[in-house]
Design a protein around this motif. Structure first.
Motif, mmCIF file in Angstrom:
data_model
loop_
_atom_site.group_PDB
_atom_site.id
_atom_site.type_symbol
_atom_site.label_atom_id
_atom_site.label_comp_id
_atom_site.label_asym_id
_atom_site.label_seq_id
_atom_site.Cartn_x
_atom_site.Cartn_y
_atom_site.Cartn_z
ATOM 1 N N THR A 40 0.843 -1.196 0.000
ATOM 2 C CA THR A 40 0.000 0.000 0.000
ATOM 3 C C THR A 40 0.876 1.244 0.000
ATOM 4 N N ALA A 41 0.364 2.287 -0.597
ATOM 5 C CA ALA A 41 1.059 3.574 -0.605
ATOM 6 C C ALA A 41 0.153 4.593 0.071
ATOM 7 N N PRO B 89 -1.566 8.117 0.859
ATOM 8 C CA PRO B 89 -1.913 9.224 -0.032
ATOM 9 C C PRO B 89 -1.018 10.429 0.233
ATOM 10 N N ILE C 51 3.332 13.301 -5.888
ATOM 11 C CA ILE C 51 2.878 12.022 -6.428
ATOM 12 C C ILE C 51 4.009 10.994 -6.386
ATOM 13 N N PRO D 177 5.160 9.103 -2.566
ATOM 14 C CA PRO D 177 4.537 7.925 -1.966
ATOM 15 C C PRO D 177 4.354 6.749 -2.913
ATOM 16 N N TYR D 178 4.316 6.983 -4.221
ATOM 17 C CA TYR D 178 3.942 5.913 -5.141
ATOM 18 C C TYR D 178 5.096 5.210 -5.839
ATOM 19 N N GLY E 166 6.736 2.010 -3.924
ATOM 20 C CA GLY E 166 5.839 0.852 -3.917
ATOM 21 C C GLY E 166 5.709 0.220 -5.285
ATOM 22 N N ASP E 167 5.682 1.042 -6.327
ATOM 23 C CA ASP E 167 5.573 0.520 -7.688
ATOM 24 C C ASP E 167 6.836 -0.244 -8.079
ATOM 25 N N TYR F 125 -1.282 -4.242 -5.290
ATOM 26 C CA TYR F 125 -0.779 -2.896 -4.992
ATOM 27 C C TYR F 125 -1.955 -1.942 -4.936
ATOM 28 N N THR F 126 -2.172 -1.331 -3.798
ATOM 29 C CA THR F 126 -3.291 -0.409 -3.641
ATOM 30 C C THR F 126 -2.777 0.973 -3.286
ATOM 31 N N THR F 127 -3.508 1.962 -3.733
ATOM 32 C CA THR F 127 -3.177 3.344 -3.442
ATOM 33 C C THR F 127 -4.447 4.079 -3.057
ATOM 34 N N TRP G 137 -6.108 8.391 -2.439
ATOM 35 C CA TRP G 137 -5.940 9.819 -2.624
ATOM 36 C C TRP G 137 -6.758 10.518 -1.558
#
Length: 61
Positions: free
Chosen positions: A8-9, A11, A23, A26-27, A30-31, A46-48, A50
């Motif tokens: 998870t990332a 927001p 952006i 945090p992302y 994890g990606d 993988y969940t994100t 906002w």
């Protein structure tokens, strides 16, 4: 078969004008981890998210 790995990332909480760091911060990590594990044959979820409230920004004002 083992359970999938969940990543998870958090927001982003932008303070001030938006820029790519809000952006990317945090992302991206994890990606990269998700792609590495998937290439190694691991099932990855993988969940994100906002934030629409910008709560931390409002507290700082």
């Amino acid at each position: 078969m083992s359970a999938p790995v969940w990543i998870t990332a958090t927001p982003p909480t932008p303070n001030g004008d938006l820029h790519v760091g809000h952006i990317a911060g945090p992302y991206v990590a994890g990606d990269v981890l998700r792609r590495f594990l998937a290439a190694d044959g691991v099932e990855v979820r993988y969940t994100t998210a906002w934030t629409t409230t910008r709560a931390m920004s409002r507290c700082a004002v």
